[in-house]
Structure formats: structure tokens, C-alpha cells
Design an enzyme around this catalytic site. Structure first.
Site, PDB file in Angstrom:
ATOM      1  CB  SER A  20      -0.904   0.004   1.234  1.00 57.45           C
ATOM      2  OG  SER A  20      -1.756   1.139   1.243  1.00 57.45           O
TER       3      SER A  20
ATOM      4  N   GLY B 105       0.486   3.561  -3.018  1.00 59.49           N
ATOM      5  CA  GLY B 105       0.111   4.221  -4.262  1.00 59.49           C
ATOM      6  C   GLY B 105       1.193   5.133  -4.799  1.00 59.49           C
TER       7      GLY B 105
ATOM      8  CE  LYS C 286      -2.697  -2.871  -0.570  1.00 57.73           C
ATOM      9  NZ  LYS C 286      -3.495  -2.868  -1.772  1.00 57.73           N
TER      10      LYS C 286
ATOM     11  CG  HIS D  23      -5.061  -2.039   3.538  1.00 59.19           C
ATOM     12  ND1 HIS D  23      -5.229  -1.504   2.272  1.00 59.19           N
ATOM     13  CD2 HIS D  23      -4.348  -1.124   4.234  1.00 59.19           C
ATOM     14  CE1 HIS D  23      -4.649  -0.320   2.218  1.00 59.19           C
ATOM     15  NE2 HIS D  23      -4.114  -0.062   3.394  1.00 59.19           N
ATOM     16  CG  ASN D  24      -6.944  -2.693  -1.002  1.00 57.55           C
ATOM     17  OD1 ASN D  24      -6.105  -2.286  -0.211  1.00 57.55           O
ATOM     18  ND2 ASN D  24      -6.714  -2.792  -2.290  1.00 57.55           N
TER      19      ASN D  24
ATOM     20  CD  GLU E  84      -7.996   2.123  -0.203  1.00 55.13           C
ATOM     21  OE1 GLU E  84      -8.288   2.023  -1.413  1.00 55.13           O
ATOM     22  OE2 GLU E  84      -6.849   1.932   0.240  1.00 55.13           O
TER      23      GLU E  84
END
Length: 302
Positions: free
Chosen positions: A121, A123, A173, A176-177, A180
Site C-alpha cells: 500500500s 500508491g 491487504k 485493508h482494501n 478502505e
């Protein structure tokens, strides 16, 4: 250390550049000549094939994949396996499905190759701020990567770690997303409510800036929201269409499999799907039902 970066798009090229800035040697491959040329301008050593990439690296090698999840990962690994040697390490830093990563780790282990799944993570801001790295796989192999991971992360002792066995990095992850998605949806709805209160003529950028300091809802996402509102307060020219790259769907499916209630993440995903309906049949039917039971007038489509 020396590392081979496969995939020199925005994430891959920036990660390789951060490693070069940190004193490492990064050899990079991308099928696009323009991407290789741009990488060369950042101190990355470009090569024109996977075979050349492997030849440039001393054994035991470290290769980091930053390519789209799915078939491209499968095809890349199929080309790499005959070129690699025992004890080489391959890291998948993309958003692969965690069960695919578990399967791939088992397959690579048959050849004596360590396969690490890295949830990544950060970006486009990762080059300057560092990357959050969630790693799954053999503990010894991850430890070998410490110099690289310490450079990629925000600090040598923060923002990265081995979270468990193969698959756990991409699983973490994925969740995590999903989180988000929910956070983004909450911000979007809140600001939409404020935008709708025309009597107050609120300056949404100002509100975001106030919230950034001391508020319990402050976050990096709020920082980015403020940036967006500061540059384009009315969001002019932006279509009301929100894409998704798959992790939210996987998170919702996993929640169902585990009998875990996740209504916020689920609804935020459904809202993204809802944004893509140019001519919503569901909305038309809702209007028709209101007309049927209450005589509420329907609007005619232009």
C-alpha cells in the site's frame, strides 16, 4: 542489495527508484520500451527480457513482481521458473488473490524457490512517503529481504512486517482494501450531505482542512480528500463512476465464508456498482412502486 523489478508502471518504477535512492541496485524489466527508457532516467538498469534480468542478478536472486493480478502473474512465473535457481526469492507485490498466492508458493517450493506475497500500500505517494508492506511466506526468506524492505517502508522499524505464512500478506491487504472502501464511502456520503445543505453554503475544502487537525476522523484519506476539494471544489468534469479492482469483492466473499458480518464494507462495494448504472432499472421500478401504492407522480425521462 541487488533486486530485479518486473513491471515498471507507476508502482513498480517508483519502488525501484526508492530502492536506488536508498543505495540498492535495481534492474528493471517491462515489455514497454517507453517504461524502460523512463526507468533508466531514474537510475534503474533496464533490460529487454526476463532472461536478461535473471542473468544480470547474482544468485541467490531477488525478484519483485509489480504486474496486474491474474493471468499476467501466472504467465510471468511460467517464464521465470526455468530461469531461476534454488533459493532464489520471488515476491509478488501486486493485489493477487491470497488463495492464488498460496497455490503459487506451493508450486514454487517444488523448485526450491521462495515465494513471498507482499500486500503493498502507498500508491503514487509511496516514492516519497514509503510503502506499507504486509508479507506472507517463509520467515527466513523474509528476513533476507530486510535491507530492501527497510528502504521501501516509511522507516526501517515501521510500516512493514511478516504477518504469517504464504497467502497471509495478500489476505491482509485484501481486508485493508475492504476497510478502505468503507472509509471512502463514509467520507463521500458525509461531504455529500454538507454539499446538499445549500443554505449554509459550506466551503467543503475548509471543513476538510479543519477536520485534518485534532479531529477523530482525521486520516490520510481525509488529507487526500482535502487535496481533491482544494483543486476542484465542485468536482467539475469528474464522472460519477467508481471502479473497483477486486479486493472489495474478495473481502465480502471471505466475510460470507467466515460468517462474519461486514455490512459497511459490503454496502460500500454495492455503492460502487450502483455508480455505474447510467439508466437504473431499479430506480425506475422504485418510482413506479411509489406511484402504484401512493399515487406519487413519476418523472418522465428526457
Amino acid at each position: 542489495m541487488e533486486l530485479g523489478m518486473i513491471g515498471l508502471g507507476r508502482m513498480g518504477a517508483n519502488m525501484a527508484e526508492r530502492l536506488v535512492r536508498g543505495g540498492h541496485v535495481a534492474v528493471g524489466f517491462d515489455p514497454t520500451p517507453a517504461a524502460r527508457e523512463l526507468a533508466a532516467s531514474k537510475g534503474i538498469l533496464p533490460v529487454s527480457s526476463l532472461a536478461e534480468l535473471v542473468d544480470q542478478l547474482p544468485a541467490p536472486r531477488v525478484l519483485w513482481l509489480m504486474v496486474p493480478a491474474g493471468q499476467i502473474v501466472e504467465d510471468t512465473l511460467a517464464q521465470l521458473v526455468p530461469l531461476l535457481s534454488r533459493d532464489d526469492v520471488v515476491i509478488d507485490g501486486g493485489n493477487s488473490f491470497y488463495k492464488d498466492s498460496m497455490r503459487r508458493a506451493d508450486m514454487m517450493s517444488l523448485h526450491g524457490i521462495h515465494y513471498i506475497d507482499s500486500g503493498t500500500s502507498g500508491g503514487v505517494w509511496g516514492l516519497a512517503e514509503g510503502y506499507s508492506l504486509m508479507l506472507g511466506g517463509d520467515a527466513g526468506a523474509v528476513e533476507r529481504l530486510r535491507p530492501i524492505l527497510s528502504t521501501l517502508a516509511p522507516a526501517s522499524d515501521r510500516g512493514w512486517g511478516r504477518v504469517g505464512p504464504s497467502g497471509s500478506g495478500h489476505f491482509t491487504k485484501m481486508v485493508h482494501n475492504g476497510i478502505e472502501y468503507g472509509m471512502m464511502q463514509a467520507y463521500a456520503e458525509g461531504f455529500a450531505i454538507m454539499q446538499g445543505k445549500q443554505d449554509f453554503a459550506l466551503d467543503l475544502h475548509q471543513v476538510a482542512e479543519i477536520w485534518r487537525e485534532g479531529s477523530v476522523v482525521r486520516s490520510w484519506l481525509l488529507d487526500l480528500t482535502s487535496n481533491a476539494l482544494g483543486g476542484n471544489p465542485s468536482l467539475a468534469g469528474i464522472a460519477p463512476y467508481v471502479d473497483d479492482s477486486g479486493e472489495g469483492r474478495w473481502t465480502v466473499a471471505e466475510a460470507i465464508d467466515l460468517n462474519v458480518s461486514a455490512p459497511v464494507i459490503t454496502l460500500s462495494l454495492l455503492e460502487r456498482l450502483r455508480s455505474r448504472e447510467d439508466d437504473s432499472f431499479a430506480d425506475k421500478l422504485l418510482a413506479a412502486m411509489r406511484n402504484e401504492f401512493g399515487g406519487h407522480r413519476t418523472k418522465q425521462q428526457p
